[in-house]
Design a protein around this motif. Structure first.
Motif, PDB file in Angstrom:
ATOM      1  N   GLY A   1      70.661 -49.055  38.108  1.00 47.52           N
ATOM      2  CA  GLY A   1      70.682 -47.771  37.421  1.00 47.52           C
ATOM      3  C   GLY A   1      71.319 -46.617  38.173  1.00 47.52           C
ATOM      4  N   VAL A   2      71.905 -46.875  39.335  1.00 49.78           N
ATOM      5  CA  VAL A   2      72.602 -45.822  40.081  1.00 49.78           C
ATOM      6  C   VAL A   2      74.063 -46.254  40.197  1.00 49.78           C
ATOM      7  CG1 VAL A   2      72.736 -44.481  42.208  1.00 49.78           C
ATOM      8  CG2 VAL A   2      70.515 -45.300  41.404  1.00 49.78           C
ATOM      9  N   SER A   3      74.918 -45.564  39.459  1.00 49.78           N
ATOM     10  CA  SER A   3      76.332 -45.937  39.440  1.00 49.78           C
ATOM     11  C   SER A   3      77.021 -45.540  40.746  1.00 49.78           C
ATOM     12  CB  SER A   3      77.048 -45.256  38.267  1.00 49.78           C
ATOM     13  OG  SER A   3      77.190 -43.869  38.528  1.00 49.78           O
ATOM     14  N   GLU A   4      78.194 -46.102  40.936  1.00 54.29           N
ATOM     15  CA  GLU A   4      79.016 -45.783  42.110  1.00 54.29           C
ATOM     16  C   GLU A   4      79.276 -44.278  42.185  1.00 54.29           C
ATOM     17  OE1 GLU A   4      83.635 -46.634  43.383  1.00 54.29           O
ATOM     18  OE2 GLU A   4      82.510 -48.261  42.434  1.00 54.29           O
ATOM     19  N   LYS A   5      79.622 -43.683  41.071  1.00 50.59           N
ATOM     20  CA  LYS A   5      79.906 -42.245  41.024  1.00 50.59           C
ATOM     21  C   LYS A   5      78.658 -41.442  41.400  1.00 50.59           C
ATOM     22  CE  LYS A   5      81.615 -38.668  37.903  1.00 50.59           C
ATOM     23  NZ  LYS A   5      82.054 -38.364  36.542  1.00 50.59           N
ATOM     24  N   GLU A   6      77.517 -41.820  40.853  1.00 49.54           N
ATOM     25  CA  GLU A   6      76.272 -41.117  41.165  1.00 49.54           C
ATOM     26  C   GLU A   6      75.901 -41.262  42.642  1.00 49.54           C
ATOM     27  OE1 GLU A   6      73.813 -41.457  36.969  1.00 49.54           O
ATOM     28  OE2 GLU A   6      73.974 -43.233  38.257  1.00 49.54           O
ATOM     29  N   LEU A   7      76.078 -42.458  43.192  1.00 44.47           N
ATOM     30  CA  LEU A   7      75.744 -42.702  44.597  1.00 44.47           C
ATOM     31  C   LEU A   7      76.607 -41.837  45.509  1.00 44.47           C
ATOM     32  CD1 LEU A   7      73.938 -44.428  46.446  1.00 44.47           C
ATOM     33  CD2 LEU A   7      75.784 -46.095  46.534  1.00 44.47           C
ATOM     34  N   LYS A   8      77.892 -41.767  45.223  1.00 43.80           N
ATOM     35  CA  LYS A   8      78.800 -40.972  46.055  1.00 43.80           C
ATOM     36  C   LYS A   8      78.529 -39.472  45.935  1.00 43.80           C
ATOM     37  CE  LYS A   8      82.690 -44.145  46.378  1.00 43.80           C
ATOM     38  NZ  LYS A   8      84.108 -44.351  46.050  1.00 43.80           N
ATOM     39  N   ALA A   9      77.925 -39.031  44.835  1.00 39.50           N
ATOM     40  CA  ALA A   9      77.652 -37.608  44.624  1.00 39.50           C
ATOM     41  C   ALA A   9      76.347 -37.157  45.283  1.00 39.50           C
ATOM     42  CB  ALA A   9      77.604 -37.305  43.128  1.00 39.50           C
ATOM     43  N   LEU A  10      75.517 -38.090  45.729  1.00 42.96           N
ATOM     44  CA  LEU A  10      74.235 -37.722  46.335  1.00 42.96           C
ATOM     45  C   LEU A  10      74.445 -37.035  47.668  1.00 42.96           C
ATOM     46  CD1 LEU A  10      72.169 -40.953  45.637  1.00 42.96           C
ATOM     47  CD2 LEU A  10      72.095 -38.802  44.381  1.00 42.96           C
ATOM     48  N   SER A  11      73.527 -36.104  47.976  1.00 40.58           N
ATOM     49  CA  SER A  11      73.647 -35.415  49.265  1.00 40.58           C
ATOM     50  C   SER A  11      72.292 -35.257  49.930  1.00 40.58           C
ATOM     51  CB  SER A  11      74.334 -34.060  49.069  1.00 40.58           C
ATOM     52  OG  SER A  11      73.600 -33.272  48.144  1.00 40.58           O
ATOM     53  N   GLU A  12      71.746 -34.066  49.952  1.00 34.41           N
ATOM     54  CA  GLU A  12      70.582 -33.756  50.766  1.00 34.41           C
ATOM     55  C   GLU A  12      69.345 -34.599  50.506  1.00 34.41           C
ATOM     56  OE1 GLU A  12      69.554 -29.688  51.323  1.00 34.41           O
ATOM     57  OE2 GLU A  12      71.648 -29.103  51.415  1.00 34.41           O
ATOM     58  N   ASP A  13      68.916 -34.729  49.285  1.00 29.81           N
ATOM     59  CA  ASP A  13      67.686 -35.466  48.988  1.00 29.81           C
ATOM     60  C   ASP A  13      68.018 -36.808  48.340  1.00 29.81           C
ATOM     61  OD1 ASP A  13      64.976 -35.785  49.115  1.00 29.81           O
ATOM     62  OD2 ASP A  13      64.565 -34.673  47.267  1.00 29.81           O
ATOM     63  N   ALA A  14      68.982 -37.499  48.903  1.00 30.59           N
ATOM     64  CA  ALA A  14      69.536 -38.713  48.320  1.00 30.59           C
ATOM     65  C   ALA A  14      68.487 -39.797  48.087  1.00 30.59           C
ATOM     66  CB  ALA A  14      70.660 -39.252  49.187  1.00 30.59           C
ATOM     67  N   LEU A  15      67.639 -40.061  49.066  1.00 30.66           N
ATOM     68  CA  LEU A  15      66.672 -41.150  48.919  1.00 30.66           C
ATOM     69  C   LEU A  15      65.695 -40.886  47.789  1.00 30.66           C
ATOM     70  CD1 LEU A  15      65.910 -42.231  52.585  1.00 30.66           C
ATOM     71  CD2 LEU A  15      67.811 -42.856  51.084  1.00 30.66           C
ATOM     72  N   SER A  16      65.280 -39.645  47.630  1.00 30.09           N
ATOM     73  CA  SER A  16      64.380 -39.304  46.528  1.00 30.09           C
ATOM     74  C   SER A  16      65.078 -39.486  45.184  1.00 30.09           C
ATOM     75  CB  SER A  16      63.870 -37.873  46.659  1.00 30.09           C
ATOM     76  OG  SER A  16      63.051 -37.761  47.795  1.00 30.09           O
ATOM     77  N   GLU A  17      66.349 -39.109  45.132  1.00 26.40           N
ATOM     78  CA  GLU A  17      67.099 -39.269  43.886  1.00 26.40           C
ATOM     79  C   GLU A  17      67.318 -40.739  43.548  1.00 26.40           C
ATOM     80  OE1 GLU A  17      70.491 -36.652  43.328  1.00 26.40           O
ATOM     81  OE2 GLU A  17      69.631 -35.244  44.766  1.00 26.40           O
ATOM     82  N   ILE A  18      67.579 -41.550  44.562  1.00 29.48           N
ATOM     83  CA  ILE A  18      67.732 -42.986  44.331  1.00 29.48           C
ATOM     84  C   ILE A  18      66.408 -43.563  43.831  1.00 29.48           C
ATOM     85  CG2 ILE A  18      68.029 -45.225  45.478  1.00 29.48           C
ATOM     86  CD1 ILE A  18      70.101 -43.809  47.318  1.00 29.48           C
ATOM     87  N   ALA A  19      65.322 -43.229  44.508  1.00 28.72           N
ATOM     88  CA  ALA A  19      64.008 -43.727  44.111  1.00 28.72           C
ATOM     89  C   ALA A  19      63.663 -43.283  42.692  1.00 28.72           C
ATOM     90  CB  ALA A  19      62.934 -43.257  45.090  1.00 28.72           C
ATOM     91  N   ASP A  20      64.004 -42.059  42.335  1.00 26.37           N
ATOM     92  CA  ASP A  20      63.745 -41.554  40.996  1.00 26.37           C
ATOM     93  C   ASP A  20      64.503 -42.374  39.955  1.00 26.37           C
ATOM     94  OD1 ASP A  20      62.530 -39.675  39.206  1.00 26.37           O
ATOM     95  OD2 ASP A  20      64.492 -38.675  39.033  1.00 26.37           O
ATOM     96  N   ALA A  21      65.769 -42.670  40.235  1.00 24.29           N
ATOM     97  CA  ALA A  21      66.580 -43.469  39.309  1.00 24.29           C
ATOM     98  C   ALA A  21      66.034 -44.892  39.169  1.00 24.29           C
ATOM     99  CB  ALA A  21      68.030 -43.508  39.773  1.00 24.29           C
ATOM    100  N   LEU A  22      65.429 -45.402  40.228  1.00 26.90           N
ATOM    101  CA  LEU A  22      64.860 -46.749  40.194  1.00 26.90           C
ATOM    102  C   LEU A  22      63.474 -46.774  39.558  1.00 26.90           C
ATOM    103  CD1 LEU A  22      65.694 -47.925  43.838  1.00 26.90           C
ATOM    104  CD2 LEU A  22      66.964 -48.453  41.756  1.00 26.90           C
TER     105      LEU A  22
END
Length: 175
Positions: A144-165
């Motif tokens: 559920g985290v596309s290549e484009k979304e992954l490359k756009a992540l910055s400061e709170d990346a791990l929380s955003e990844i976990a949220d998407a999962l």
């Protein structure tokens, strides 16, 4: 300051555990640690973040080779934990090349080539660890985290990844 956590996918959803990387010396050690978190050989994600300057995701699917994504290779190269992820293969370099160049630089006996070799080595080192992302940007596509979304992540990346999962609550319990 760094944060590292394991997210293991199970039949009941994601389970999180924080992990210490002090005893992990190689990518193989990290993969073994991740595999221990999932005895059923399910997907395990190792999430590593250092002072909001870079983050890394290592994905282990059973006995397959680890897949890696690092948001900023140059920043990660300045970290002992980042160096675990920045393998020669990931950086696209031949492991034998560095040893040959290092021995030339150290002995300094090449007539007329000392200055040129030093300059070439400096630019070669800079090219070996690029600024910006390296690795497999499609590492989380099927989760559920596309290549484009992954490359756009910055400061709170791990929380955003976990949220998407759908794993933000379990990740926060170990943060």
């Amino acid at each position: 300051m760094y944060f590292a956590a394991l997210l293991a996918r199970t039949e009941d959803g994601w389970e999180a555990s924080d992990t210490e990387l002090d005893d992990v010396e190689t990518l193989s050690d990290l993969a073994d640690l991740a595999r221990e978190a999932s005895p059923d050989e399910d997907t395990v994600l190792v999430l590593i973040e250092q002072e909001d300057s870079w983050f890394g995701v290592v994905r282990i699917d059973g006995e397959e080779d680890p897949r890696i994504y690092v948001s900023d290779a140059a920043a990660a190269a300045r970290s002992s934990y980042g160096e675990l992820l920045l393998t020669d293969e990931l950086l696209g370099r031949d492991p034998g090349d560095d040893d040959d160049l290092d021995s030339l630089d150290l002995d300094g006996t090449e007539d007329g080539e000392d200055e040129d070799d030093d300059e070439g080595s400096a630019s070669g080192s800079a090219e070996a660890v690029p600024h910006g992302p390296v690795g497999d940007p499609g590492i989380l596509d099927d989760l559920g985290v596309s290549e484009k979304e992954l490359k756009a992540l910055s400061e709170d990346a791990l929380s955003e990844i976990a949220d998407a999962l759908g794993a933000s609550e379990v990740l926060e319990t170990v943060r």
